[in-house]
Design a protein around this motif. Structure first.
Motif, PDB file in Angstrom:
ATOM      1  N   ARG A   1       0.844  -1.205   0.000  1.00 12.58           N
ATOM      2  CA  ARG A   1       0.000   0.000   0.000  1.00 12.58           C
ATOM      3  C   ARG A   1       0.874   1.247   0.000  1.00 12.58           C
ATOM      4  NH1 ARG A   1      -5.114  -0.339   0.639  1.00 12.58           N
ATOM      5  NH2 ARG A   1      -5.343   1.578   1.843  1.00 12.58           N
ATOM      6  N   LEU A   2       0.351   2.270  -0.613  1.00 13.27           N
ATOM      7  CA  LEU A   2       1.018   3.571  -0.660  1.00 13.27           C
ATOM      8  C   LEU A   2       0.580   4.377   0.551  1.00 13.27           C
ATOM      9  CD1 LEU A   2       2.612   5.737  -2.360  1.00 13.27           C
ATOM     10  CD2 LEU A   2       0.396   6.397  -3.275  1.00 13.27           C
ATOM     11  N   ASN A   3       1.534   4.951   1.262  1.00 16.53           N
ATOM     12  CA  ASN A   3       1.189   5.859   2.354  1.00 16.53           C
ATOM     13  C   ASN A   3       0.888   7.207   1.706  1.00 16.53           C
ATOM     14  OD1 ASN A   3       1.062   7.632   4.508  1.00 16.53           O
ATOM     15  ND2 ASN A   3       2.632   6.537   5.673  1.00 16.53           N
TER      16      ASN A   3
ATOM     17  N   MET B   1       1.738  12.687  -0.344  1.00 15.28           N
ATOM     18  CA  MET B   1       1.236  14.022  -0.688  1.00 15.28           C
ATOM     19  C   MET B   1       1.967  15.127   0.081  1.00 15.28           C
ATOM     20  SD  MET B   1      -0.692  13.944  -3.231  1.00 15.28           S
ATOM     21  CE  MET B   1      -1.251  15.633  -3.224  1.00 15.28           C
ATOM     22  N   LYS B   2       2.349  14.867   1.336  1.00 16.37           N
ATOM     23  CA  LYS B   2       3.102  15.877   2.093  1.00 16.37           C
ATOM     24  C   LYS B   2       4.395  16.227   1.362  1.00 16.37           C
ATOM     25  CE  LYS B   2       1.675  14.966   6.855  1.00 16.37           C
ATOM     26  NZ  LYS B   2       2.104  14.393   8.141  1.00 16.37           N
ATOM     27  N   LYS B   3       5.090  15.198   0.910  1.00 17.86           N
ATOM     28  CA  LYS B   3       6.358  15.423   0.207  1.00 17.86           C
ATOM     29  C   LYS B   3       6.127  16.192  -1.097  1.00 17.86           C
ATOM     30  CE  LYS B   3      10.359  13.033  -1.643  1.00 17.86           C
ATOM     31  NZ  LYS B   3      10.990  11.754  -1.937  1.00 17.86           N
ATOM     32  N   ARG B   4       5.089  15.812  -1.854  1.00 21.89           N
ATOM     33  CA  ARG B   4       4.821  16.467  -3.140  1.00 21.89           C
ATOM     34  C   ARG B   4       4.316  17.894  -2.955  1.00 21.89           C
ATOM     35  NH1 ARG B   4       6.648  11.913  -2.995  1.00 21.89           N
ATOM     36  NH2 ARG B   4       7.357  10.913  -4.886  1.00 21.89           N
ATOM     37  N   LEU B   5       3.523  18.112  -1.907  1.00 28.50           N
ATOM     38  CA  LEU B   5       3.020  19.471  -1.661  1.00 28.50           C
ATOM     39  C   LEU B   5       4.145  20.395  -1.202  1.00 28.50           C
ATOM     40  CD1 LEU B   5      -0.447  18.736  -0.044  1.00 28.50           C
ATOM     41  CD2 LEU B   5       0.023  19.665  -2.316  1.00 28.50           C
TER      42      LEU B   5
ATOM     43  N   GLY C   1       7.322  20.023  -2.190  1.00 24.93           N
ATOM     44  CA  GLY C   1       8.202  20.226  -3.338  1.00 24.93           C
ATOM     45  C   GLY C   1       7.579  20.967  -4.500  1.00 24.93           C
ATOM     46  N   ALA C   2       6.298  20.739  -4.747  1.00 26.35           N
ATOM     47  CA  ALA C   2       5.645  21.372  -5.899  1.00 26.35           C
ATOM     48  C   ALA C   2       4.471  22.257  -5.491  1.00 26.35           C
ATOM     49  CB  ALA C   2       5.157  20.293  -6.878  1.00 26.35           C
ATOM     50  N   GLY C   3       3.762  21.889  -4.444  1.00 24.33           N
ATOM     51  CA  GLY C   3       2.570  22.628  -4.046  1.00 24.33           C
ATOM     52  C   GLY C   3       2.865  24.006  -3.485  1.00 24.33           C
ATOM     53  N   LEU C   4       3.856  24.095  -2.593  1.00 25.84           N
ATOM     54  CA  LEU C   4       4.191  25.399  -2.014  1.00 25.84           C
ATOM     55  C   LEU C   4       4.718  26.386  -3.051  1.00 25.84           C
ATOM     56  CD1 LEU C   4       5.641  24.525   1.513  1.00 25.84           C
ATOM     57  CD2 LEU C   4       3.483  25.644   0.959  1.00 25.84           C
ATOM     58  N   PRO C   5       5.638  25.970  -3.925  1.00 24.34           N
ATOM     59  CA  PRO C   5       6.061  26.920  -4.978  1.00 24.34           C
ATOM     60  C   PRO C   5       4.894  27.326  -5.887  1.00 24.34           C
ATOM     61  CG  PRO C   5       7.628  25.126  -4.819  1.00 24.34           C
ATOM     62  CD  PRO C   5       6.469  24.766  -3.941  1.00 24.34           C
ATOM     63  N   TYR C   6       4.039  26.373  -6.236  1.00 30.13           N
ATOM     64  CA  TYR C   6       2.879  26.700  -7.071  1.00 30.13           C
ATOM     65  C   TYR C   6       1.961  27.697  -6.372  1.00 30.13           C
ATOM     66  CZ  TYR C   6      -1.696  26.391  -9.128  1.00 30.13           C
ATOM     67  OH  TYR C   6      -2.902  26.731  -9.659  1.00 30.13           O
ATOM     68  N   LEU C   7       1.658  27.437  -5.119  1.00 32.60           N
ATOM     69  CA  LEU C   7       0.786  28.331  -4.355  1.00 32.60           C
ATOM     70  C   LEU C   7       1.411  29.719  -4.223  1.00 32.60           C
ATOM     71  CD1 LEU C   7      -1.795  28.627  -2.593  1.00 32.60           C
ATOM     72  CD2 LEU C   7      -0.381  27.925  -0.658  1.00 32.60           C
ATOM     73  N   SER C   8       2.694  29.763  -3.880  1.00 39.00           N
ATOM     74  CA  SER C   8       3.385  31.046  -3.706  1.00 39.00           C
ATOM     75  C   SER C   8       3.369  31.865  -4.988  1.00 39.00           C
ATOM     76  CB  SER C   8       4.829  30.813  -3.268  1.00 39.00           C
ATOM     77  OG  SER C   8       4.880  30.074  -2.088  1.00 39.00           O
TER      78      SER C   8
ATOM     79  N   LEU D   1       0.488  18.594  -9.996  1.00 39.23           N
ATOM     80  CA  LEU D   1      -0.188  18.383  -8.711  1.00 39.23           C
ATOM     81  C   LEU D   1      -1.430  17.504  -8.880  1.00 39.23           C
ATOM     82  CD1 LEU D   1       0.246  21.927  -7.164  1.00 39.23           C
ATOM     83  CD2 LEU D   1       1.271  19.791  -6.331  1.00 39.23           C
ATOM     84  N   TRP D   2      -2.168  17.686  -9.960  1.00 39.51           N
ATOM     85  CA  TRP D   2      -3.315  16.803 -10.229  1.00 39.51           C
ATOM     86  C   TRP D   2      -2.829  15.364 -10.404  1.00 39.51           C
ATOM     87  CZ3 TRP D   2      -6.236  19.817 -14.607  1.00 39.51           C
ATOM     88  CH2 TRP D   2      -6.894  20.915 -14.062  1.00 39.51           C
ATOM     89  N   PHE D   3      -1.707  15.202 -11.110  1.00 32.05           N
ATOM     90  CA  PHE D   3      -1.159  13.856 -11.293  1.00 32.05           C
ATOM     91  C   PHE D   3      -0.777  13.253  -9.947  1.00 32.05           C
ATOM     92  CE2 PHE D   3       2.613  11.150 -11.730  1.00 32.05           C
ATOM     93  CZ  PHE D   3       2.054  10.113 -12.457  1.00 32.05           C
ATOM     94  N   TYR D   4      -0.112  14.020  -9.103  1.00 33.55           N
ATOM     95  CA  TYR D   4       0.250  13.517  -7.776  1.00 33.55           C
ATOM     96  C   TYR D   4      -0.987  13.133  -6.974  1.00 33.55           C
ATOM     97  CZ  TYR D   4       5.049  15.216  -8.445  1.00 33.55           C
ATOM     98  OH  TYR D   4       6.324  15.426  -8.898  1.00 33.55           O
ATOM     99  N   ALA D   5      -2.015  13.972  -7.026  1.00 38.11           N
ATOM    100  CA  ALA D   5      -3.237  13.694  -6.260  1.00 38.11           C
ATOM    101  C   ALA D   5      -3.916  12.412  -6.738  1.00 38.11           C
ATOM    102  CB  ALA D   5      -4.193  14.875  -6.361  1.00 38.11           C
TER     103      ALA D   5
END
Length: 176
Positions: free
Chosen positions: A69-71, A76-80, A82-89, A134-138
């Motif tokens: 199983r995938l945790n 998502m914490k790691k991806r957010l 690395g990619a989510g915070l820069p995107y949001l900013s 981010l959609w792909f990660y989600a």
């Protein structure tokens, strides 16, 4: 361990992205034919970055082909981070910038509108890559499961089914 082939491919793709962004600025007014040639030749870079991202994800997911199983929370914490915070900013920065330079009413700070802008990557056009990533990660658990199904079934048959699905999806989204 670094994969130098992937690093070199990233460098080549970066040059393609630079070509996409400066081509219209530098070449369009003076030589339209050269501009179109640069546009065509540099379009490989964005899809290549998506393939590189998928490759990197497949290499780091040790349980990809097993039934482990995938945790999802940790994933998502790691991806957010690395990619989510820069995107949001950057999205909020561009919204603020456009709010300051455009006439009143062009940028709304209504929370639903901001959520809409962030979800669809409308803060600035060139951030589309980040929101799609981010959609792909989600949706990664879905893609992970789909890969397992493809591997356990007939790979050519499953690829034909995916192709038919893609054709139908493209038709449906362009002919509503």
């Amino acid at each position: 361990m670094r994969n130098t082939i992937i690093d070199n491919l990233r460098g080549i793709c970066m040059l393609g992205v630079i070509g996409i962004h400066i081509g219209s600025l530098a070449l369009a007014p003076n030589n339209f034919t050269l501009y179109l040639l640069l546009e065509i030749l540099s379009r490989y870079s964005v899809p290549s970055f998506f393939f590189i991202s998928g490759y990197g994800l497949a290499c780091t997911d040790k349980g990809l082909l097993s039934d482990s199983r995938l945790n999802y929370i940790d994933f998502m914490k790691k991806r957010l981070r690395g990619a989510g915070l820069p995107y949001l900013s950057w999205s909020l920065f561009y919204m603020l910038y456009f709010w300051l330079i455009l006439p009143p009413g062009f940028v709304s700070w209504n929370p639903l509108h901001v959520a809409y802008v962030l979800f669809f990557g409308l803060g600035c056009y060139h951030l589309y890559f980040m929101v799609i990533l981010l959609w792909f990660y989600a949706s990664y658990p879905l893609w992970r499961r789909l890969l397992r199904i493809i591997i356990h079934q007939s790979i050519p048959f499953m690829l034909v089914l995916l192709f038919i699905f893609q054709l139908a999806f493209n038709w449906w989204t362009t002919h509503p």
